[in-house]
Motif scaffolding. Structure first.
Motif, mmCIF file in Angstrom:
data_model
loop_
_atom_site.group_PDB
_atom_site.id
_atom_site.type_symbol
_atom_site.label_atom_id
_atom_site.label_comp_id
_atom_site.label_asym_id
_atom_site.label_seq_id
_atom_site.Cartn_x
_atom_site.Cartn_y
_atom_site.Cartn_z
ATOM 1 N N GLU A 70 -18.368 -11.122 14.136
ATOM 2 C CA GLU A 70 -17.986 -12.222 15.023
ATOM 3 C C GLU A 70 -18.758 -13.492 14.673
ATOM 4 O OE1 GLU A 70 -18.561 -11.016 19.067
ATOM 5 O OE2 GLU A 70 -17.032 -9.463 18.958
ATOM 6 N N GLN A 72 -20.014 -14.242 11.760
ATOM 7 C CA GLN A 72 -19.496 -14.750 10.497
ATOM 8 C C GLN A 72 -18.152 -15.439 10.704
ATOM 9 O OE1 GLN A 72 -19.448 -11.291 7.980
ATOM 10 N NE2 GLN A 72 -21.594 -11.531 7.378
ATOM 11 N N ASP A 73 -17.296 -14.849 11.559
ATOM 12 C CA ASP A 73 -16.009 -15.466 11.851
ATOM 13 C C ASP A 73 -16.204 -16.823 12.513
ATOM 14 O OD1 ASP A 73 -14.738 -13.288 10.779
ATOM 15 O OD2 ASP A 73 -14.188 -12.393 12.714
ATOM 16 N N ASP A 74 -17.155 -16.883 13.475
ATOM 17 C CA ASP A 74 -17.433 -18.146 14.150
ATOM 18 C C ASP A 74 -17.929 -19.195 13.159
ATOM 19 O OD1 ASP A 74 -16.668 -17.044 16.539
ATOM 20 O OD2 ASP A 74 -18.706 -16.703 17.273
ATOM 21 N N ARG A 75 -18.833 -18.765 12.252
ATOM 22 C CA ARG A 75 -19.354 -19.690 11.253
ATOM 23 C C ARG A 75 -18.252 -20.164 10.316
ATOM 24 N NH1 ARG A 75 -23.505 -16.285 8.914
ATOM 25 N NH2 ARG A 75 -23.855 -15.224 10.850
ATOM 26 N N SER A 76 -17.379 -19.226 9.891
ATOM 27 C CA SER A 76 -16.319 -19.615 8.974
ATOM 28 C C SER A 76 -15.314 -20.528 9.676
ATOM 29 C CB SER A 76 -15.621 -18.388 8.392
ATOM 30 O OG SER A 76 -14.969 -17.652 9.406
ATOM 31 N N LYS A 77 -15.056 -20.284 10.967
ATOM 32 C CA LYS A 77 -14.163 -21.170 11.717
ATOM 33 C C LYS A 77 -14.780 -22.561 11.862
ATOM 34 C CE LYS A 77 -11.878 -17.596 14.441
ATOM 35 N NZ LYS A 77 -11.718 -17.001 15.769
ATOM 36 N N GLU A 78 -16.080 -22.583 12.138
ATOM 37 C CA GLU A 78 -16.765 -23.871 12.264
ATOM 38 C C GLU A 78 -16.765 -24.616 10.934
ATOM 39 O OE1 GLU A 78 -20.652 -23.067 13.784
ATOM 40 O OE2 GLU A 78 -19.906 -22.405 15.733
ATOM 41 N N GLU A 79 -16.990 -23.882 9.834
ATOM 42 C CA GLU A 79 -16.978 -24.509 8.511
ATOM 43 C C GLU A 79 -15.591 -25.036 8.179
ATOM 44 O OE1 GLU A 79 -18.412 -21.516 5.875
ATOM 45 O OE2 GLU A 79 -20.471 -21.640 6.627
ATOM 46 N N LEU A 80 -14.551 -24.273 8.513
ATOM 47 C CA LEU A 80 -13.183 -24.699 8.270
ATOM 48 C C LEU A 80 -12.855 -25.943 9.087
ATOM 49 C CD1 LEU A 80 -10.474 -24.083 6.893
ATOM 50 C CD2 LEU A 80 -9.901 -22.670 8.869
ATOM 51 N N LEU A 81 -13.262 -25.955 10.343
ATOM 52 C CA LEU A 81 -13.031 -27.106 11.207
ATOM 53 C C LEU A 81 -13.757 -28.339 10.665
ATOM 54 C CD1 LEU A 81 -11.756 -28.151 13.823
ATOM 55 C CD2 LEU A 81 -13.843 -27.458 15.003
ATOM 56 N N LYS A 84 -11.912 -29.731 7.696
ATOM 57 C CA LYS A 84 -10.699 -30.457 8.092
ATOM 58 C C LYS A 84 -11.036 -31.812 8.701
ATOM 59 C CE LYS A 84 -7.699 -26.481 8.597
ATOM 60 N NZ LYS A 84 -6.761 -25.762 9.435
#
Length: 140
Positions: A70, A72-81, A84
């Motif tokens: 979770e 890592q998913d949060d970090r990857s979502k934050e990095e993706l955001l 963008k």
């Protein structure tokens, strides 16, 4: 401990031999059964306890793995955001100096301005096409 064991020769019922052996005296059937039962009960208790402990251990390990995933998913979502947002800041004129809220407002205004430019270009294109048709009618 030395014990005496008596054997009877089946061919000669009247001959009895005594054999000296160095074996431990065997427990009676009842004592063997009780001892075996105690071992079984203890093994079952230990097994149940071990199974329960193993279950809880696996569950804790899985929860830790889920938590890490979770994160890592949060970090990857934050990095993706973040990626963008940086791309949007490069696209929108003056976007590099704006905060996120202001960037979104400026983006909406920029989209409306681009749509107006597209409409104006379509009108100009239609107007020029109309002029060219009139020229071709008059033989130009």
């Amino acid at each position: 401990m030395e014990t005496t064991k008596t054997q009877i020769n089946p061919t000669a019922a009247f001959q009895i031999k005594e054999i000296k052996t160095s074996q431990k005296p065997q427990m009676g059937h009842h004592e063997n059964a009780r001892k075996a039962h105690r071992k079984l009960v203890n093994r079952r208790k230990r097994t149940t306890r071990d199974i329960t402990a193993a279950y809880h251990h696996r569950r804790q390990q899985q929860q830790k793995k889920d938590k890490v995933q979770e994160d890592q998913d949060d970090r990857s979502k934050e990095e993706l955001l973040e990626t963008k947002i940086l791309a949007l800041q490069r696209i929108v004129p003056g976007g590099e100096t704006l905060g996120v809220d202001e960037l979104f407002e400026e983006t909406a205004d920029y989209i409306l301005a681009l749509q107006c430019q597209i409409k104006a270009m379509k009108v100009l294109t239609n107007f020029i096409e109309g002029l060219e048709k009139e020229k071709s009618k008059f033989g130009a």
